[in-house]
Design a protein around this motif. Sequence first.
Motif, PDB file in Angstrom:
ATOM      1  N   TRP A 189       0.819  -1.202   0.000  1.00 33.99           N
ATOM      2  CA  TRP A 189       0.000   0.000   0.000  1.00 33.99           C
ATOM      3  C   TRP A 189       0.856   1.257   0.000  1.00 33.99           C
ATOM      4  CZ3 TRP A 189      -4.710   0.685  -1.497  1.00 33.99           C
ATOM      5  CH2 TRP A 189      -5.596  -0.393  -1.479  1.00 33.99           C
ATOM      6  N   SER A 190       2.007   1.179   0.628  1.00 30.40           N
ATOM      7  CA  SER A 190       2.928   2.322   0.589  1.00 30.40           C
ATOM      8  C   SER A 190       3.380   2.585  -0.841  1.00 30.40           C
ATOM      9  CB  SER A 190       4.148   2.062   1.479  1.00 30.40           C
ATOM     10  OG  SER A 190       3.772   1.943   2.829  1.00 30.40           O
ATOM     11  N   ILE A 191       3.670   1.497  -1.571  1.00 36.45           N
ATOM     12  CA  ILE A 191       4.098   1.623  -2.966  1.00 36.45           C
ATOM     13  C   ILE A 191       2.975   2.208  -3.808  1.00 36.45           C
ATOM     14  CG2 ILE A 191       4.934   0.384  -4.994  1.00 36.45           C
ATOM     15  CD1 ILE A 191       5.953  -1.795  -3.065  1.00 36.45           C
ATOM     16  N   MET A 192       1.771   1.632  -3.665  1.00 37.82           N
ATOM     17  CA  MET A 192       0.645   2.049  -4.492  1.00 37.82           C
ATOM     18  C   MET A 192       0.267   3.504  -4.235  1.00 37.82           C
ATOM     19  SD  MET A 192      -1.735  -1.386  -4.361  1.00 37.82           S
ATOM     20  CE  MET A 192      -3.140  -0.522  -5.035  1.00 37.82           C
ATOM     21  N   ILE A 193       0.198   3.895  -2.957  1.00 39.59           N
ATOM     22  CA  ILE A 193      -0.202   5.260  -2.624  1.00 39.59           C
ATOM     23  C   ILE A 193       0.886   6.250  -3.025  1.00 39.59           C
ATOM     24  CG2 ILE A 193      -0.713   6.841  -0.718  1.00 39.59           C
ATOM     25  CD1 ILE A 193      -2.122   4.483   0.663  1.00 39.59           C
ATOM     26  N   GLY A 194       2.149   5.890  -2.781  1.00 37.60           N
ATOM     27  CA  GLY A 194       3.247   6.776  -3.170  1.00 37.60           C
ATOM     28  C   GLY A 194       3.271   7.024  -4.668  1.00 37.60           C
ATOM     29  N   SER A 195       3.111   5.958  -5.440  1.00 43.22           N
ATOM     30  CA  SER A 195       3.086   6.081  -6.902  1.00 43.22           C
ATOM     31  C   SER A 195       1.888   6.911  -7.351  1.00 43.22           C
ATOM     32  CB  SER A 195       3.042   4.687  -7.536  1.00 43.22           C
ATOM     33  OG  SER A 195       2.897   4.762  -8.938  1.00 43.22           O
ATOM     34  N   ALA A 196       0.737   6.684  -6.713  1.00 40.59           N
ATOM     35  CA  ALA A 196      -0.483   7.407  -7.095  1.00 40.59           C
ATOM     36  C   ALA A 196      -0.365   8.904  -6.773  1.00 40.59           C
ATOM     37  CB  ALA A 196      -1.690   6.810  -6.380  1.00 40.59           C
ATOM     38  N   VAL A 197       0.214   9.219  -5.622  1.00 33.35           N
ATOM     39  CA  VAL A 197       0.389  10.630  -5.244  1.00 33.35           C
ATOM     40  C   VAL A 197       1.317  11.334  -6.229  1.00 33.35           C
ATOM     41  CG1 VAL A 197       1.384  12.182  -3.507  1.00 33.35           C
ATOM     42  CG2 VAL A 197      -0.130  10.313  -2.809  1.00 33.35           C
ATOM     43  N   LEU A 198       2.405  10.656  -6.609  1.00 37.18           N
ATOM     44  CA  LEU A 198       3.317  11.243  -7.589  1.00 37.18           C
ATOM     45  C   LEU A 198       2.607  11.434  -8.921  1.00 37.18           C
ATOM     46  CD1 LEU A 198       6.077  12.215  -8.465  1.00 37.18           C
ATOM     47  CD2 LEU A 198       6.738   9.837  -8.877  1.00 37.18           C
ATOM     48  N   ARG A 199       1.821  10.449  -9.335  1.00 36.90           N
ATOM     49  CA  ARG A 199       1.068  10.556 -10.588  1.00 36.90           C
ATOM     50  C   ARG A 199       0.124  11.750 -10.548  1.00 36.90           C
ATOM     51  NH1 ARG A 199      -0.681   6.447 -14.566  1.00 36.90           N
ATOM     52  NH2 ARG A 199       0.290   4.840 -13.251  1.00 36.90           N
ATOM     53  N   GLY A 200      -0.546  11.930  -9.439  1.00 32.05           N
ATOM     54  CA  GLY A 200      -1.456  13.054  -9.325  1.00 32.05           C
ATOM     55  C   GLY A 200      -0.725  14.387  -9.318  1.00 32.05           C
ATOM     56  N   SER A 201       0.453  14.426  -8.672  1.00 31.21           N
ATOM     57  CA  SER A 201       1.167  15.695  -8.519  1.00 31.21           C
ATOM     58  C   SER A 201       1.623  16.266  -9.845  1.00 31.21           C
ATOM     59  CB  SER A 201       2.367  15.509  -7.584  1.00 31.21           C
ATOM     60  OG  SER A 201       3.355  14.675  -8.164  1.00 31.21           O
ATOM     61  N   TYR A 202       2.028  15.413 -10.808  1.00 31.33           N
ATOM     62  CA  TYR A 202       2.483  15.987 -12.066  1.00 31.33           C
ATOM     63  C   TYR A 202       1.331  16.300 -13.023  1.00 31.33           C
ATOM     64  CZ  TYR A 202       2.755  11.038 -13.774  1.00 31.33           C
ATOM     65  OH  TYR A 202       2.499   9.722 -14.106  1.00 31.33           O
ATOM     66  N   HIS A 203       0.089  16.116 -12.535  1.00 37.18           N
ATOM     67  CA  HIS A 203      -1.082  16.588 -13.280  1.00 37.18           C
ATOM     68  C   HIS A 203      -1.742  17.791 -12.604  1.00 37.18           C
ATOM     69  CE1 HIS A 203      -0.862  12.494 -15.098  1.00 37.18           C
ATOM     70  NE2 HIS A 203      -1.357  13.119 -16.158  1.00 37.18           N
ATOM     71  N   LEU A 204      -1.174  18.254 -11.490  1.00 34.77           N
ATOM     72  CA  LEU A 204      -1.792  19.339 -10.730  1.00 34.77           C
ATOM     73  C   LEU A 204      -1.848  20.643 -11.509  1.00 34.77           C
ATOM     74  CD1 LEU A 204      -3.018  20.263  -8.040  1.00 34.77           C
ATOM     75  CD2 LEU A 204      -0.694  20.694  -7.208  1.00 34.77           C
ATOM     76  N   TYR A 205      -0.961  20.817 -12.496  1.00 32.73           N
ATOM     77  CA  TYR A 205      -0.983  22.050 -13.280  1.00 32.73           C
ATOM     78  C   TYR A 205      -2.317  22.237 -14.008  1.00 32.73           C
ATOM     79  CZ  TYR A 205      -0.312  19.255 -17.517  1.00 32.73           C
ATOM     80  OH  TYR A 205      -0.481  18.354 -18.552  1.00 32.73           O
ATOM     81  N   GLN A 206      -3.087  21.140 -14.157  1.00 32.77           N
ATOM     82  CA  GLN A 206      -4.400  21.230 -14.792  1.00 32.77           C
ATOM     83  C   GLN A 206      -5.487  21.612 -13.792  1.00 32.77           C
ATOM     84  OE1 GLN A 206      -5.068  17.442 -16.695  1.00 32.77           O
ATOM     85  NE2 GLN A 206      -3.157  17.539 -17.850  1.00 32.77           N
ATOM     86  N   GLY A 207      -5.180  21.508 -12.508  1.00 33.42           N
ATOM     87  CA  GLY A 207      -6.157  21.802 -11.477  1.00 33.42           C
ATOM     88  C   GLY A 207      -6.311  20.646 -10.507  1.00 33.42           C
TER      89      GLY A 207
END
Length: 260
Positions: A189-207
């Motif tokens: 779960w640490s791997i999955m959540i960490g990867s997901a948070v990073l994935r979300g962060s590089y899309h934050l420029y869209q909102g």
Amino acid sequence: MIENVNAEQIEQTATRRTLRFEIILVLALSLGQSAVFSLLSFADKVTRAPLRDQTTSLNNPLSTREFFDFTYQLLDIVFALVPVVLALYLMKRTTGRTIRDIGFDIRRPGKDTMLGAGLFLAMGVGTLGVYAAGRALGVTTALSAANLGDYWWSVPVLLLSAVRHAVLEEVLMLGFLFTYAKKLKLGLWSIMIGSAVLRGSYHLYQGVGPMIGNMLMGIVFGWVYQKYGRVMPLVIAHFLLDAIGFVGYALIGPAIGIGQ
């Protein structure tokens, strides 16, 4: 005996340092770098004007001259994939795992395509819902997904761009990062959540909406990868999402008044 134990501890410490360094190196050259710029872009936008009044443009021209724009677009796609080659090389050298081990191959085209298409349909509906909710709440910018000129090569370049994003994100976020995280003995779960948070962060420029949507997609994709052990279905799903978004916007957008 004590000397052997100390030698093993030193070797394990050195291996952990190598794994961490290689993760940082690959991410700093690719999606980690994108996350930093995305956070900065978001900060710039929220301090400039309400997000609901702003537009984020994707797939923009790189030159006002057609030949050079086409050339720049192709080079941009090619060089963006170099970190993937680096990640696969380091992964093989350091962990012994190959592209076959992470399922980045075409051994199972039928099953991979069916699973990828199913994920595309599920994620596509979810993505539209999150985007619509974000726009309604005023926390997501409008997206202009395809802004290339009206050239013969525009659609092929948009499709290649979709391939670029799919391969870059899924190979690094799943195949590479999960392999290294497991070697570092991190929990699933640490791997999955960490990867997901990073994935979300590089899309934050869209909102905020796209960030949340991509985080949720990251968790789903991470679970599917953990279950089946293959990157290719996720690459296919991601490609379809981007291809439909980019090409659909370019072809249909102008007809309904939201295109170039």
